[in-house]
Design a protein around this motif. Structure first.
Motif, PDB file in Angstrom:
ATOM      1  N   ALA A  72     -24.703  -7.543  11.791  1.00  0.00           N
ATOM      2  CA  ALA A  72     -23.623  -8.523  12.093  1.00  0.00           C
ATOM      3  C   ALA A  72     -23.445  -9.554  10.913  1.00  0.00           C
ATOM      4  O   ALA A  72     -22.426 -10.008  10.425  1.00  0.00           O
ATOM      5  N   ALA A 110     -24.414  -9.187   7.696  1.00  0.00           N
ATOM      6  CA  ALA A 110     -24.081  -8.739   6.568  1.00  0.00           C
ATOM      7  C   ALA A 110     -22.376  -8.572   6.707  1.00  0.00           C
ATOM      8  O   ALA A 110     -21.556  -8.608   5.689  1.00  0.00           O
ATOM      9  N   ALA A 111     -22.045  -7.928   8.019  1.00  0.00           N
ATOM     10  CA  ALA A 111     -20.574  -7.670   8.044  1.00  0.00           C
ATOM     11  C   ALA A 111     -19.787  -9.102   7.980  1.00  0.00           C
ATOM     12  O   ALA A 111     -18.534  -8.989   7.369  1.00  0.00           O
ATOM     13  N   MET A 112     -20.438 -10.187   8.554  1.00  0.00           N
ATOM     14  CA  MET A 112     -19.743 -11.291   8.618  1.00  0.00           C
ATOM     15  C   MET A 112     -19.482 -12.046   7.119  1.00  0.00           C
ATOM     16  O   MET A 112     -18.543 -12.298   6.563  1.00  0.00           O
ATOM     17  N   PHE A 152     -13.164 -14.793  13.704  1.00  0.00           N
ATOM     18  CA  PHE A 152     -13.538 -13.641  14.390  1.00  0.00           C
ATOM     19  C   PHE A 152     -14.902 -13.140  14.276  1.00  0.00           C
ATOM     20  O   PHE A 152     -15.885 -13.189  15.366  1.00  0.00           O
ATOM     21  N   GLU A 153     -15.307 -12.975  13.091  1.00  0.00           N
ATOM     22  CA  GLU A 153     -16.363 -12.331  12.567  1.00  0.00           C
ATOM     23  C   GLU A 153     -17.503 -13.508  12.681  1.00  0.00           C
ATOM     24  O   GLU A 153     -18.916 -12.940  13.181  1.00  0.00           O
ATOM     25  N   LEU A 175      -7.047  -5.667  20.583  1.00  0.00           N
ATOM     26  CA  LEU A 175      -8.445  -6.049  20.054  1.00  0.00           C
ATOM     27  C   LEU A 175      -8.671  -4.973  19.133  1.00  0.00           C
ATOM     28  O   LEU A 175      -9.377  -5.113  18.122  1.00  0.00           O
ATOM     29  N   TRP A 176      -8.604  -3.740  19.618  1.00  0.00           N
ATOM     30  CA  TRP A 176      -8.878  -2.498  18.681  1.00  0.00           C
ATOM     31  C   TRP A 176      -8.130  -2.731  17.543  1.00  0.00           C
ATOM     32  O   TRP A 176      -8.754  -2.150  16.344  1.00  0.00           O
ATOM     33  N   GLU A 177      -6.685  -2.839  17.441  1.00  0.00           N
ATOM     34  CA  GLU A 177      -5.949  -2.874  16.203  1.00  0.00           C
ATOM     35  C   GLU A 177      -6.262  -3.821  15.440  1.00  0.00           C
ATOM     36  O   GLU A 177      -6.430  -3.557  14.110  1.00  0.00           O
ATOM     37  N   LEU A 189      -9.431  -5.055  15.153  1.00  0.00           N
ATOM     38  CA  LEU A 189     -10.770  -4.775  14.374  1.00  0.00           C
ATOM     39  C   LEU A 189     -10.641  -4.085  13.434  1.00  0.00           C
ATOM     40  O   LEU A 189     -11.293  -4.079  12.403  1.00  0.00           O
ATOM     41  N   THR A 190      -9.860  -2.960  13.679  1.00  0.00           N
ATOM     42  CA  THR A 190      -9.678  -1.873  12.458  1.00  0.00           C
ATOM     43  C   THR A 190      -8.940  -2.273  11.369  1.00  0.00           C
ATOM     44  O   THR A 190      -9.094  -1.623  10.271  1.00  0.00           O
ATOM     45  N   ALA A 197     -11.268  -4.659   8.869  1.00  0.00           N
ATOM     46  CA  ALA A 197     -12.280  -3.931   8.240  1.00  0.00           C
ATOM     47  C   ALA A 197     -12.390  -2.672   8.379  1.00  0.00           C
ATOM     48  O   ALA A 197     -12.423  -2.088   9.556  1.00  0.00           O
ATOM     49  N   GLY A 198     -12.975  -1.637   7.276  1.00  0.00           N
ATOM     50  CA  GLY A 198     -13.142  -0.174   7.513  1.00  0.00           C
ATOM     51  C   GLY A 198     -11.680   0.496   7.929  1.00  0.00           C
ATOM     52  O   GLY A 198     -11.558   0.848   9.012  1.00  0.00           O
TER      53      GLY A 198
END
Ligand SMILES: Cc1cc2nc3c(=O)[nH]c(=O)nc-3n(C[C@H](O)[C@H](O)[C@H](O)COP(=O)(O)OP(=O)(O)OC[C@H]3O[C@@H](n4cnc5c(N)ncnc54)[C@H](O)[C@@H]3O)c2cc1C
Lengths: 379, 237
Positions: free
Chosen positions: B137, B139-141, B157-158, B228-230, B232-233, B236-237
């Motif tokens: 978490a 590292a991604a933040m 968010f992150e 939420l999914w849209e 998130l994606t 990142a990634g």
């Protein structure tokens, strides 16, 4: 593994376009099914959908083009499967073949096996099941007793597998069997690729506590398969299976099986939720986001050719705990009767009932924690 | 890790190893870590700050290293401080795990090291999962803060997700670490409290669980279930 080095998740090509194309395709081709089928959707069997998905190039993506595959990078496949799971697409029919049997045949199989099976897998038409567990070999997989004896005509198999998911609709089973008479524990085991229409095989359903027929018992009574059914090296079955389980444990299905419930909760709560519900949504989102990072990082490590056995177990352990906790948390704050017909209530009930299996299938919680402990140098 | 970050970490380890106050950290110039090179700084990114703070959380959790590093940015917001705290927490949790592993491998009871008992192994596996989650978490933040040019609003968010995840890990990590240590871990002399007490403190600083759960939950409610999914994606990634 004391510190979890985050591997950058960096698929080649235009990932945004890959996602957009797939979402567009799903908008047209995803069957309008019941919301309950969208949860735990990698257990939803829909051969028409699998075939269409294969025709669109989303199955067998990482297999070489000469076998009908897409020659794509493993992380491109990762993007596709996380999208399919998040959308709740019915991917159960081809799931095991696409995730592990295909890659395993490519890695260890003979040319003949590759030519024979991989094109069907890539088309989304050839389905596989995993023949590991037996009545006497659950957590203790090295206790496998099903035997295969080499004869002049081929391998003669006797014994029984159990809990075999999808055996009733699969064409092949990748089975772990004892090929060396008198061998013990994890020595003397080999993997055989068995066509399930071979005479002497009996498949009997086992109905699960949700009333579904997903897993089976499979009996082998003097079943004769050709010499060419051996996958990889004779006696190396244990090592090959361990590699196969690495493919099985860290995927996005370990935290997205219950995603439909999170979506339903968020939608039911509306744009201005009461604080108790907002708090639960926040906590579930934080967990889900974190799991996605862990899962992507593990996939990246796997794609880089490393063996993230411990990381994969971490993803499974945390993912299972998250997915078992989610329906309980939702039930604790949402007021609905057990037999309520609303979508959220039905989804909740289905996942409360399905969730005990999450920390059993693919390795129990205790076994997974044991693998992590070994990674910490404690065993 | 890049060679430059490798060197930075070596420096941080050396400076923080025996430090008892903030002076050596200031002297080593960590206030310039996030200052752009044009401004006479080191020109580091958030990933660099994360790496240094991870080390600080591990070896010098009572020295205000985060404040020194953030001072280079001038006006920082509460989410920035929360983000820095997550990195400290990740480091401190890693240290609690390392101390625990070390202890159960040396301490013997019933004629065996504690680490040979399955109950102890399973507890430490649970703890290791929490530590891994917080590391991921954090590292991604940090990556998101770099992608947004340190803009805490764009990364909120992150930050919310990472601080919340880290907060929630504190209870599991501190309780298991103390449990496997037995009485020795409860002493002034033994090092465990040097990381567990800061972890308890950090959980409540710059946003406790309720704060970030509400903040994140309300953001997500506006996005909607599919949104939420849209989101998130797309991020990142
Ligand atoms: C939905 C579902 C699908 C499945 N699909 C397949 C499939 O497709 N193919 C297949 O081969 N198998 C499949 N399985 C079987 C699964 O792999 C086994 O259930 C699992 O390995 C555990 O074995 P068991 O059920 O015999 O439990 P047991 O091994 O009897 O374990 C019972 C409990 O005791 C614990 N335990 C056992 N040994 C120890 C120990 N040494 N230390 C501490 N605790 C221990 C276990 O963790 C578990 O909690 C499936 C299972 C489920 C639930």
């Amino acid at each position: 593994m004391q510190s979890f080095a985050l591997y950058p998740f960096d698929p080649p090509g235009d990932v945004a376009a890959l996602r957009a194309d797939l979402r567009g395709w799903l908008a047209v081709n995803q069957p309008v099914d019941d919301i309950v089928a969208r949860a735990n959707c990698w257990a939803s069997f829909d051969p028409d959908f699998s075939r269409a998905l294969g025709a669109a190039g989303y199955v067998g993506m990482t297999l070489p083009a000469i076998y009908g595959g897409g020659d794509r990078h493993p992380l491109e496949r990762y993007v596709v499967i996380e999208e399919l799971l998040a959308a709740g697409a019915p991917v159960g029919a081809h799931w095991i073949a696409d995730r592990q049997t295909g890659p395993l045949i490519l890695r260890y199989g003979s040319d003949e096996q590759r030519e024979r099976y991989l094109p069907g897998i890539a088309k989304g038409e050839l389905y596989a099941c995993i023949g590991l567990s037996e009545p006497g070999a659950g957590s203790d997989l090295a206790a496998v007793r099903t035997s295969a004896r080499e004869t002049a005509e081929g391998w003669r198999i006797n014994g029984q597998k159990i809990w075999t998911t999808g055996a009733h609709f699969s064409h092949i089973m990748l089975a772990l069997v004892r090929t060396e008479e008198g061998s013990e524990r994890n020595a003397g085991l080999s993997q055989l690729l068995i066509d399930l229409d071979t005479p002497g095989i009996t498949i009997r359903p086992i109905i699960d506590m949700a009333g579904n027929h997903d897993f089976n018992e499979v009996f082998f009574d003097d079943v004769l398969v050709p010499h060419g059914a051996l996958v990889g090296t004779r006696g190396q079955g244990w090592k090959q299976v361990t590699a196969e389980l690495g493919l099985e444990r860290s995927g996005p299905e370990r935290y997205l099986s219950s995603h439909a419930l999170l979506v339903a909760l968020i939608d039911a709560a509306g744009a201005d939720p009461e604080p108790a519900i907002a708090g639960v949504i926040g906590k579930l989102t934080a967990e889900m986001w974190t799991l996605r990072q862990l899962s992507m990082s593990t996939a990246a490590k796997l794609a880089a050719g490393e063996d993230p056995m411990v990381e994969a177990s971490v993803v499974k352990e945390l993912g299972n705990a998250f997915e078992q906790d989610m329906p309980r948390r939702v039930q604790a704050i949402v007021d609905c009767a057990w037999d309520d017909k609303a979508d959220l209530a039905r989804l909740l009930r289905a996942l409360l009932i399905a969730s005990p299996s999450f920390s059993l299938r693919g390795g129990t919680r205790e076994v997974i924690r044991g693998i992590i402990a070994r990674g910490l140098g404690l065993r | 890790m890049s060679a430059a970050r490798e060197m930075l970490c070596d420096t941080a380890r050396a400076v923080l190893a025996g430090a008892s106050d903030i002076a050596p950290v200031e002297e080593a110039g960590f206030a310039l870590l996030l200052v752009a090179e044009e401004g006479g700084g080191f020109g580091g990114d958030w990933g660099d700050a994360h790496a240094v703070l991870h080390i600080a959380g591990m070896s010098a959790p009572n020295i205000p290293v985060a404040a020194v590093i953030l001072s280079g940015l001038g006006d920082v917001s509460m989410p920035h401080r929360a983000a820095a705290t997550v990195s400290l927490m990740a480091g401190a949790m890693g240290q609690a795990l390392a101390l625990s592993i070390d202890h159960v491998n040396t301490r013997q009871q019933f004629g065996r090291p504690l680490g040979k008992f399955q109950a102890v192994q399973q507890s430490l596996a649970v703890m290791a999962c929490e530590v891994a989650a917080v590391d991921a978490a954090a590292a991604a933040m940090a990556a998101r803060l770099d992608a947004s040019g340190f803009d805490a609003d764009a990364a909120v968010f992150e930050i919310a997700a990472a601080k919340l995840r880290a907060n929630r890990a504190v209870g599991v990590v501190t309780s298991i670490a103390h449990q496997v240590h037995g009485a020795i871990g409860f002493t002034e002399e033994y090092d465990l409290h040097r990381v567990t007490i800061p972890l308890m403190r950090w959980r409540g600083e710059h946003g406790n669980d309720a704060h970030w759960a509400q903040a994140l939950g309300r953001q997500v409610a506006v996005l909607g279930g599919r949104g939420l999914w849209e989101s998130l994606t797309a991020r990142a990634g």
